[in-house]
Write a protein that holds these residues in place. Structure first.
Motif, PDB file in Angstrom:
ATOM      1  N   TYR A 117      -6.052   2.353   2.411  1.00 23.53           N
ATOM      2  CA  TYR A 117      -5.048   3.026   1.593  1.00 23.53           C
ATOM      3  C   TYR A 117      -5.444   3.053   0.131  1.00 23.53           C
ATOM      4  O   TYR A 117      -5.226   4.049  -0.572  1.00 23.53           O
ATOM      5  CB  TYR A 117      -3.672   2.383   1.790  1.00 23.53           C
ATOM      6  CG  TYR A 117      -3.395   1.170   0.939  1.00 23.53           C
ATOM      7  CD1 TYR A 117      -2.790   1.296  -0.304  1.00 23.53           C
ATOM      8  CD2 TYR A 117      -3.726  -0.101   1.382  1.00 23.53           C
ATOM      9  CE1 TYR A 117      -2.533   0.188  -1.090  1.00 23.53           C
ATOM     10  CE2 TYR A 117      -3.470  -1.215   0.606  1.00 23.53           C
ATOM     11  CZ  TYR A 117      -2.871  -1.073  -0.629  1.00 23.53           C
ATOM     12  OH  TYR A 117      -2.624  -2.165  -1.396  1.00 23.53           O
ATOM     13  N   VAL A 172      -6.174   6.575  -1.914  1.00 19.52           N
ATOM     14  CA  VAL A 172      -5.369   6.854  -3.106  1.00 19.52           C
ATOM     15  C   VAL A 172      -6.262   6.966  -4.345  1.00 19.52           C
ATOM     16  O   VAL A 172      -6.094   7.875  -5.169  1.00 19.52           O
ATOM     17  CB  VAL A 172      -4.293   5.775  -3.297  1.00 19.52           C
ATOM     18  CG1 VAL A 172      -3.662   5.873  -4.682  1.00 19.52           C
ATOM     19  CG2 VAL A 172      -3.231   5.895  -2.220  1.00 19.52           C
ATOM     20  N   ILE A 232       0.113   4.094   1.797  1.00 23.80           N
ATOM     21  CA  ILE A 232      -0.603   5.172   1.127  1.00 23.80           C
ATOM     22  C   ILE A 232       0.360   6.055   0.325  1.00 23.80           C
ATOM     23  O   ILE A 232       0.053   6.520  -0.764  1.00 23.80           O
ATOM     24  CB  ILE A 232      -1.407   6.024   2.140  1.00 23.80           C
ATOM     25  CG1 ILE A 232      -2.390   6.933   1.411  1.00 23.80           C
ATOM     26  CG2 ILE A 232      -0.497   6.833   3.034  1.00 23.80           C
ATOM     27  CD1 ILE A 232      -3.362   7.618   2.345  1.00 23.80           C
TER      28      ILE A 232
END
Length: 287
Positions: free
Chosen positions: A87, A91, A124
Motif C-alpha cells: 500500500y 500510494v 491504500i
C-alpha cells in the motif's frame, strides 16, 4: 486523471483493475502505470532476489505487449517494480505524479489478498487523497454510462461532485443524484434538499445529464447498492468518511461496507481537510 496507477500481482482479479484502468485511460488520455511490489526485506539471497525481479519484469513486459494494443495510445502503458509494503509503494507512486488516480481490484493473490482482505483492507484508500476506483471480482463494466452519486447530510458529501462530473463528461454518462438518509425529519429533509439542489445546479452548469431520487432505509449501503442494480449503474461515487483515529486515518463504516459489498466499481474520494461553507475544492476542480 493524467496518470493512473494500477497495482498488479498477476492474478486474474488484479488484471480486472488493469482493464478498468485502460477503459478510463482511453477517455482521459492517461498514462497507465502498472506497479508490482516485491516484499522487502525478504528471505531470498541477493542473487535470488535479482532473478525474481527479472522474472517479474518479463511478466510485466508481456502485459505491456498484450494490453497496449487496447490503448488509444499504446505508448501510454508502462510498469515499475518496487520493494516494500504494497500500500505504501502504490500510494507513493501515485503521489509522484500530478492529477493521478489509483484503480485496483479488491481481491488478489499472495500478498495482495492479505493486503485487501482483513484489518488492512482499505489502507491504500486511507493513505491517499488521490481518487481511488476499486473493482470487485466479476464487476467489470464495458462502459461507464450511469453513475450513482449518493448525497447525505454530512459536510463532506459534495466534495465528490467535481471528480464525478469530470468522469461523467468524459464518458457522456448520466449521473443519478440520490438523497439518502436513515430517518425522516424536517432538518434532514431541508439539508438534503439544499444539497441535492446545489449538486444538480452544478451538473446542469457543466452540461451533465442527471436524474434525481430520494431513498430512505435502515442501511444506506444496502439501499444505494439496490438502487444501483435497479438502474444498471456502472459506477458508484462515495466519500471515504475518514475519521482521525489514535494512530492513523480509518475509513467510516459506510465506506467499508460499500467497498466490501458493491458489485459495481466504486469511486472513493477522500474528504479535504479544509471546507468553506458553500464552496470547496477537490482534485483541482472548483465547486
Amino acid at each position: 486523471m493524467k496518470h493512473i496507477i494500477v497495482p498488479i500481482d498477476f492474478s486474474k482479479e488484479s488484471l480486472n483493475g488493469l482493464r478498468l484502468a485502460i477503459l478510463f485511460a482511453n477517455r482521459f488520455d492517461s498514462v497507465v502505470q502498472m506497479v508490482h511490489v516485491q516484499k522487502f526485506p525478504t528471505s531470498l539471497t541477493p542473487g535470488q532476489f535479482e532473478e525474481e525481479e527479472k522474472i517479474i519484469e518479463g511478466k510485466l513486459q508481456k502485459l505491456v505487449e498484450e494490453y497496449s494494443t487496447k490503448m488509444e495510445n499504446s505508448a501510454n502503458l508502462t510498469y515499475i517494480v518496487k520493494k516494500g509494503k504494497i500500500y505504501q509503494e502504490v500510494v507513493n507512486q501515485a503521489h509522484a505524479f500530478e492529477e493521478s488516480a489509483i484503480i485496483c481490484s479488491t481481491h488478489g493473490a499472495s500478498g495482495f489478498e492479505e493486503f485487501f482482505i482483513g484489518s488492512n483492507a482499505f489502507r491504500i484508500i486511507s493513505a491517499t487523497q488521490c481518487p481511488v476506483i476499486t473493482i470487485r471480482h466479476g464487476s467489470m463494466p464495458r462502459d461507464i454510462k450511469k453513475i450513482i452519486l449518493p448525497i447525505d447530510v454530512s459536510a463532506d458529501t459534495r466534495q465528490k461532485v467535481p471528480i464525478t462530473t469530470e468522469i461523467a463528461k468524459a464518458f457522456d454518462a448520466e449521473v443519478h443524484v440520490i438523497a439518502v438518509a436513515t430517518t425522516h425529519s424536517e432538518e434532514v429533509d431541508l439539508k438534503l434538499n439544499a444539497f441535492t439542489k446545489q449538486v444538480c445546479t452544478y451538473l446542469k452548469e457543466h452540461d451533465v445529464r442527471f436524474q434525481k431520487a430520494s431513498l430512505r432505509g435502515d442501511n444506506i449501503t444496502d439501499i444505494t447498492i439496490e438502487y444501483s442494480l435497479d438502474v444498471n449503474a456502472d459506477l458508484v461515487s462515495i466519500m471515504t468518511e475518514q475519521n482521525f483515529a489514535i494512530s492513523d486515518f480509518v475509513l467510516g463504516s459506510h465506506a467499508q461496507k460499500m467497498l466490501s459489498r458493491s458489485p459495481i466499481p466504486v469511486l472513493s474520494v477522500t474528504p479535504k481537510e479544509v471546507f468553506i461553507m458553500g464552496s470547496f475544492k477537490t482534485f483541482g476542480s472548483d465547486y
